[in-house]
Design a protein around this motif. Structure first.
Motif, PDB file in Angstrom:
ATOM      1  N   GLY A   4       0.939  -1.316  -0.100  1.00  0.00           N
ATOM      2  CA  GLY A   4       0.081  -0.168  -0.016  1.00  0.00           C
ATOM      3  C   GLY A   4       0.979   1.324  -0.037  1.00  0.00           C
ATOM      4  O   GLY A   4       2.275   1.322   0.138  1.00  0.00           O
ATOM      5  N   SER A   5       0.460   2.526   0.046  1.00  0.00           N
ATOM      6  CA  SER A   5       1.128   3.780   0.079  1.00  0.00           C
ATOM      7  C   SER A   5       1.565   3.854   1.093  1.00  0.00           C
ATOM      8  O   SER A   5       0.943   3.463   2.293  1.00  0.00           O
ATOM      9  N   PRO A   6       2.806   4.481   1.367  1.00  0.00           N
ATOM     10  CA  PRO A   6       3.181   4.706   2.778  1.00  0.00           C
ATOM     11  C   PRO A   6       2.382   5.755   3.488  1.00  0.00           C
ATOM     12  O   PRO A   6       2.439   5.646   4.689  1.00  0.00           O
ATOM     13  N   PHE A   7       1.653   6.385   2.773  1.00  0.00           N
ATOM     14  CA  PHE A   7       0.711   7.501   3.346  1.00  0.00           C
ATOM     15  C   PHE A   7      -0.441   6.890   4.138  1.00  0.00           C
ATOM     16  O   PHE A   7      -0.914   7.313   5.222  1.00  0.00           O
ATOM     17  N   ASP A   8      -1.010   5.514   3.696  1.00  0.00           N
ATOM     18  CA  ASP A   8      -1.994   4.714   4.454  1.00  0.00           C
ATOM     19  C   ASP A   8      -1.457   4.187   5.474  1.00  0.00           C
ATOM     20  O   ASP A   8      -2.148   4.327   6.590  1.00  0.00           O
ATOM     21  N   GLU A   9      -0.110   3.715   5.657  1.00  0.00           N
ATOM     22  CA  GLU A   9       0.554   3.598   7.004  1.00  0.00           C
ATOM     23  C   GLU A   9       0.618   4.698   7.956  1.00  0.00           C
ATOM     24  O   GLU A   9       0.331   4.483   9.147  1.00  0.00           O
ATOM     25  N   LEU A  10       1.021   5.744   7.416  1.00  0.00           N
ATOM     26  CA  LEU A  10       1.196   6.937   8.409  1.00  0.00           C
ATOM     27  C   LEU A  10      -0.321   7.651   8.911  1.00  0.00           C
ATOM     28  O   LEU A  10      -0.335   7.481   9.959  1.00  0.00           O
ATOM     29  N   GLU A  11      -1.399   7.393   8.040  1.00  0.00           N
ATOM     30  CA  GLU A  11      -2.619   7.686   8.370  1.00  0.00           C
ATOM     31  C   GLU A  11      -2.981   6.665   9.514  1.00  0.00           C
ATOM     32  O   GLU A  11      -3.751   7.014  10.632  1.00  0.00           O
ATOM     33  N   ARG A  12      -2.705   5.168   9.482  1.00  0.00           N
ATOM     34  CA  ARG A  12      -3.010   4.394  10.520  1.00  0.00           C
ATOM     35  C   ARG A  12      -2.316   4.696  11.763  1.00  0.00           C
ATOM     36  O   ARG A  12      -3.012   4.603  12.647  1.00  0.00           O
ATOM     37  N   LEU A  13      -0.952   4.967  11.866  1.00  0.00           N
ATOM     38  CA  LEU A  13      -0.392   5.411  12.864  1.00  0.00           C
ATOM     39  C   LEU A  13      -0.940   6.777  13.486  1.00  0.00           C
ATOM     40  O   LEU A  13      -0.931   6.703  14.717  1.00  0.00           O
ATOM     41  N   LEU A  14      -1.261   7.802  12.725  1.00  0.00           N
ATOM     42  CA  LEU A  14      -1.920   8.847  13.517  1.00  0.00           C
ATOM     43  C   LEU A  14      -2.989   8.735  14.021  1.00  0.00           C
ATOM     44  O   LEU A  14      -3.533   9.117  15.086  1.00  0.00           O
ATOM     45  N   ASP A  15      -3.974   7.662  13.446  1.00  0.00           N
ATOM     46  CA  ASP A  15      -5.191   7.305  13.981  1.00  0.00           C
ATOM     47  C   ASP A  15      -5.027   6.538  15.244  1.00  0.00           C
ATOM     48  O   ASP A  15      -5.794   7.089  16.195  1.00  0.00           O
ATOM     49  N   LYS A  16      -4.056   5.553  15.395  1.00  0.00           N
ATOM     50  CA  LYS A  16      -3.800   4.881  16.703  1.00  0.00           C
ATOM     51  C   LYS A  16      -3.489   6.171  17.699  1.00  0.00           C
ATOM     52  O   LYS A  16      -3.694   5.903  18.948  1.00  0.00           O
ATOM     53  N   MET A  17      -2.532   7.073  17.177  1.00  0.00           N
ATOM     54  CA  MET A  17      -1.975   8.289  18.352  1.00  0.00           C
ATOM     55  C   MET A  17      -3.012   8.834  18.712  1.00  0.00           C
ATOM     56  O   MET A  17      -3.439   9.140  19.991  1.00  0.00           O
ATOM     57  N   ASN A  18      -4.294   9.199  17.681  1.00  0.00           N
ATOM     58  CA  ASN A  18      -5.404  10.197  18.238  1.00  0.00           C
ATOM     59  C   ASN A  18      -6.158   9.652  19.157  1.00  0.00           C
ATOM     60  O   ASN A  18      -6.691   9.916  19.929  1.00  0.00           O
ATOM     61  N   ASP A  19      -6.559   8.053  18.844  1.00  0.00           N
ATOM     62  CA  ASP A  19      -7.416   7.261  19.707  1.00  0.00           C
ATOM     63  C   ASP A  19      -6.709   7.198  21.252  1.00  0.00           C
ATOM     64  O   ASP A  19      -7.308   7.475  22.028  1.00  0.00           O
TER      65      ASP A  19
END
Length: 132
Positions: A4-19
């Motif tokens: 997948g796009s590296p941005f997809d993984e970055l978005e998942r990490l940001l979501d986890k941090m926000n959670d």
């Protein structure tokens, strides 16, 4: 195997941090399930009324805002007591795929909010979701 796009993984990490940040701050905890044709968000909102809750979806982001305030006053000869309570919860969730905003539905029963978002391509304007 396709990466997948590296941005997809970055978005998942940001979501986890926000959670994690929202849980630490007493934010609104949600469950998001992928049932194949739609995403289903479930949130417990005890003490809130349907009129206290706003649900909005725009592109791949679902936002839930809940605000409630009440005031109690007791008065007798020797004692006066006033209690005020204000609660506000908010949560934004980025979904992994586009959703059909116009097909979104929300239901609020027994203190539980359930939002169903059919998968599709998003539209450009934010859409408010009525709660049944």
């Amino acid at each position: 195997m396709s990466r997948g796009s590296p941005f997809d993984e970055l978005e998942r990490l940001l979501d986890k941090m926000n959670d994690a940040r929202e849980r630490a701050a007493g934010g609104l905890a949600v469950d998001v399930a992928d049932d194949g044709d739609a995403f289903v968000l479930t949130a417990d909102l005890p003490g809130f009324e349907k009129a206290d809750i706003d649900v909005e979806v725009h592109e791949r982001t679902l936002r839930v805002d809940a605000r409630h305030s009440e005031e109690h006053e007791t008065d007798d000869e020797d004692y006066i007591r006033r209690e005020r309570s204000k609660r506000s919860l908010s949560r934004s969730v980025t979904l992994p795929e586009d959703v059909d905003e116009s097909g979104a539905t929300a239901e609020f029963q027994n203190g539980v909010l359930t939002v169903t978002l059919p998968k599709a391509h998003g539209s450009e304007d934010a859409t408010s979701v009525d709660i049944e």
